[in-house]
Design a protein around this motif. Structure first.
Motif, mmCIF file in Angstrom:
data_model
loop_
_atom_site.group_PDB
_atom_site.id
_atom_site.type_symbol
_atom_site.label_atom_id
_atom_site.label_comp_id
_atom_site.label_asym_id
_atom_site.label_seq_id
_atom_site.Cartn_x
_atom_site.Cartn_y
_atom_site.Cartn_z
ATOM 1 N N LYS A 26 0.927 -1.242 0.129
ATOM 2 C CA LYS A 26 -0.046 0.005 -0.065
ATOM 3 C C LYS A 26 0.896 1.406 -0.018
ATOM 4 O O LYS A 26 0.461 2.359 -0.462
ATOM 5 C CB LYS A 26 -1.014 0.036 1.224
ATOM 6 C CG LYS A 26 -2.007 -0.857 1.252
ATOM 7 C CD LYS A 26 -2.747 -1.062 2.458
ATOM 8 C CE LYS A 26 -3.809 -2.140 2.468
ATOM 9 N NZ LYS A 26 -4.709 -2.137 3.643
ATOM 10 N N ASP A 27 2.271 1.072 0.129
ATOM 11 C CA ASP A 27 2.986 2.492 0.515
ATOM 12 C C ASP A 27 4.172 2.014 -0.077
ATOM 13 O O ASP A 27 5.292 1.142 0.456
ATOM 14 C CB ASP A 27 3.119 2.634 1.946
ATOM 15 C CG ASP A 27 3.888 4.152 2.113
ATOM 16 O OD1 ASP A 27 4.579 4.471 1.337
ATOM 17 O OD2 ASP A 27 3.390 4.549 3.134
ATOM 18 N N GLU A 51 -3.365 -2.211 -4.773
ATOM 19 C CA GLU A 51 -3.593 -1.569 -3.530
ATOM 20 C C GLU A 51 -2.812 -0.459 -2.765
ATOM 21 O O GLU A 51 -3.033 0.166 -2.035
ATOM 22 C CB GLU A 51 -3.492 -2.796 -2.377
ATOM 23 C CG GLU A 51 -4.482 -4.003 -2.730
ATOM 24 C CD GLU A 51 -5.749 -3.766 -2.426
ATOM 25 O OE1 GLU A 51 -6.127 -2.884 -1.386
ATOM 26 O OE2 GLU A 51 -6.632 -4.235 -3.210
ATOM 27 N N LEU A 52 -2.178 -0.010 -3.993
ATOM 28 C CA LEU A 52 -1.334 1.042 -3.762
ATOM 29 C C LEU A 52 -2.008 2.476 -3.362
ATOM 30 O O LEU A 52 -2.701 2.815 -4.169
ATOM 31 C CB LEU A 52 -0.330 1.504 -4.821
ATOM 32 C CG LEU A 52 0.998 2.221 -4.422
ATOM 33 C CD1 LEU A 52 1.885 1.513 -3.459
ATOM 34 C CD2 LEU A 52 1.855 2.458 -5.814
ATOM 35 N N LEU A 69 -4.754 4.998 -4.862
ATOM 36 C CA LEU A 69 -3.904 5.873 -4.544
ATOM 37 C C LEU A 69 -4.460 7.048 -4.024
ATOM 38 O O LEU A 69 -5.351 7.733 -4.532
ATOM 39 C CB LEU A 69 -3.183 6.282 -5.868
ATOM 40 C CG LEU A 69 -1.582 7.073 -6.016
ATOM 41 C CD1 LEU A 69 -0.871 6.266 -5.400
ATOM 42 C CD2 LEU A 69 -1.281 7.655 -7.479
ATOM 43 N N GLU A 70 -3.678 7.561 -2.994
ATOM 44 C CA GLU A 70 -4.314 8.776 -2.267
ATOM 45 C C GLU A 70 -3.416 10.001 -2.342
ATOM 46 O O GLU A 70 -3.730 11.213 -2.199
ATOM 47 C CB GLU A 70 -4.546 8.483 -0.914
ATOM 48 C CG GLU A 70 -5.495 7.429 -0.458
ATOM 49 C CD GLU A 70 -5.711 6.805 1.011
ATOM 50 O OE1 GLU A 70 -4.811 7.622 1.975
ATOM 51 O OE2 GLU A 70 -6.523 6.211 1.514
ATOM 52 N N THR A 100 -11.249 7.710 -13.924
ATOM 53 C CA THR A 100 -11.475 8.391 -12.504
ATOM 54 C C THR A 100 -10.691 8.087 -11.468
ATOM 55 O O THR A 100 -10.246 7.034 -11.509
ATOM 56 C CB THR A 100 -12.925 8.274 -12.038
ATOM 57 O OG1 THR A 100 -13.895 8.886 -12.732
ATOM 58 C CG2 THR A 100 -13.162 8.960 -10.622
ATOM 59 N N PHE A 101 -10.023 9.136 -10.785
ATOM 60 C CA PHE A 101 -8.991 8.634 -9.437
ATOM 61 C C PHE A 101 -9.815 8.835 -8.041
ATOM 62 O O PHE A 101 -10.008 9.784 -7.684
ATOM 63 C CB PHE A 101 -8.053 9.720 -9.679
ATOM 64 C CG PHE A 101 -7.551 9.860 -11.082
ATOM 65 C CD1 PHE A 101 -7.131 9.009 -11.696
ATOM 66 C CD2 PHE A 101 -7.403 11.175 -11.447
ATOM 67 C CE1 PHE A 101 -6.458 9.143 -13.109
ATOM 68 C CE2 PHE A 101 -6.906 11.299 -12.922
ATOM 69 C CZ PHE A 101 -6.381 10.222 -13.792
ATOM 70 N N PRO A 102 -10.585 7.728 -8.225
ATOM 71 C CA PRO A 102 -11.475 7.846 -6.910
ATOM 72 C C PRO A 102 -10.983 8.089 -5.378
ATOM 73 O O PRO A 102 -11.675 8.620 -4.620
ATOM 74 C CB PRO A 102 -12.121 6.513 -6.866
ATOM 75 C CG PRO A 102 -11.067 5.549 -7.348
ATOM 76 C CD PRO A 102 -10.336 6.330 -8.513
ATOM 77 N N CYS A 103 -9.717 7.850 -5.160
ATOM 78 C CA CYS A 103 -9.301 8.073 -3.813
ATOM 79 C C CYS A 103 -8.319 9.282 -3.603
ATOM 80 O O CYS A 103 -7.611 9.271 -2.411
ATOM 81 C CB CYS A 103 -8.587 6.636 -3.303
ATOM 82 S SG CYS A 103 -9.820 5.381 -3.156
ATOM 83 N N LEU A 104 -7.920 9.778 -4.664
ATOM 84 C CA LEU A 104 -6.758 10.565 -4.863
ATOM 85 C C LEU A 104 -7.226 12.100 -3.942
ATOM 86 O O LEU A 104 -8.129 12.595 -4.040
ATOM 87 C CB LEU A 104 -6.444 11.104 -5.937
ATOM 88 C CG LEU A 104 -5.094 11.901 -6.502
ATOM 89 C CD1 LEU A 104 -3.843 11.023 -6.038
ATOM 90 C CD2 LEU A 104 -5.162 12.482 -7.742
#
Length: 341
Positions: A124-125, A147-148, A186-187, A210-214
């Motif tokens: 994730k990181d 999951e990144l 990706l956040e 769409t970048f849903p979590c950025l």
């Protein structure tokens, strides 16, 4: 005699940590320096394989200095590979620090194998930090880490796709959207467009992704005088519904003729509202930059602060003109603070 035995048992050493659930032990080990976590294997037979449940691998500067002290630096690649292969569960965090001496030992293939392994471990990181020397070339399967959430790359490049040409990269905006869109969780994202040039007429393409979590985005060295890049910036921002923090540092110095974004500002205003809270923008008083700021102010009802830095000291007339233009712009947020720093 029984009484004496009973008293002795009360004062016998208790291994409380070993009796803890495995996830608690892993949580403790993850907070130790990596070399200390692995060395717990010598404590007892029960602890021999506890370290293989680690979920955070931090091969930082301290880790490499430890290898130097123990004269194990020549085995840097083998040690990392062995640790990766022996871990039993998911790896949530991977940090790799590469300085000049360690890069002489490692090569790009080593890093490629590790990235492939991480893509199968639900990482994730990821932080890859290189200080100097040749840039680190990364494999495209880095983008298969679905999951990144956090990605930090310093002094790294990607193996260029076939569409790239020569040393000045010719890139399609659809390639940018595809690469970033392949990381749906990706956040945080930092994108640098140094030496990149968009393919002619590419600005006509709309972003299909769409970048849903950025939530945090930094765009640097992007030539906003180029219509393709300006449209790309609009599209990435517009298609990030949870974006809260934005920083934009355009490239400066070229005297080329500015071209507007193909899609008009009104097209973007009528799509969706943004969730931005904070914006930092470096400008050089160009029309395209002003249009992008106008869009951010008009479509951000929750915006709290926008800090606008001049690229260099402005003559008083230009500074006054730019401030006057800003005051005319519509603000969707009633509480936004505009700081002309």
């Amino acid at each position: 005699m029984e009484l004496i035995t009973h008293k002795a048992s009360n004062f016998a050493p208790q291994d409380a940590i070993s009796k803890m659930p495995d996830n608690v032990v892993t949580h403790i080990l993850d907070r130790l320096p990596l070399q200390d976590a692995v060395r717990t294997s010598i404590l007892s037979r029960n602890w021999r394989f506890k370290w293989t449940t680690l979920s955070r691998l931090v091969f930082d500067k301290n880790f490499f200095e430890y290898l130097l002290k123990t004269k194990s630096e020549n085995n840097y690649e083998k040690i990392i590979s062995r640790i990766l292969l022996n871990l039993r569960g998911a790896i949530t965090k991977f940090v790799l620090y590469i300085e000049e001496q360690s890069y002489a030992i490692l090569d790009d293939e080593d890093v490629n194998h590790w990235m492939l392994c991480l893509s199968r471990k639900g990482v994730k990181d990821i932080s890859l930090c290189k200080e100097n020397g040749p840039r680190l070339w990364l494999p495209t399967h880095l983008f298969s880490c679905l999951e990144l959430k956090h990605l930090k790359l310093n002094y790294c490049d990607f193996d260029p796709p076939a569409s790239f040409k020569d040393k000045r990269l010719m890139i399609s905006s659809s390639v940018v959207f595809e690469l970033v869109g392949s990381l749906p969780k990706l956040e945080e994202l930092e994108m640098e467009f140094l030496w990149c040039e968009f393919i002619k007429d590419d600005a006509k393409k709309r972003c299909p992704t769409t970048f849903p979590c950025l939530k945090t985005l930094e765009i640097s060295t992007m030539d906003l005088e180029n219509g393709g890049m300006l449209s790309c910036a609009f599209e990435i921002i517009r298609n990030s519904p949870k974006l809260q923090t934005l920083k934009i540092i355009p490239s400066f110095g070229d005297e080329g003729i500015p071209t507007p974004a193909v899609c008009s500002l009104e097209d973007y205003k009528t799509t969706r509202l943004l969730q931005l809270r904070s914006v930092e923008f470096t400008h050089s008083c160009t029309e395209n930059e002003l249009r992008l700021i106008e869009y951010l102010l008009a479509c951000s009802p929750f915006l709290e602060k926008i800090v606008i830095h001049p690229f260099c000291a402005l003559v008083p007339d230009d500074e006054l003109r730019f401030a006057t233009e800003l005051l005319k712009l519509h603000r969707a947020s009633p509480v936004v603070d505009i700081d002309l720093n």
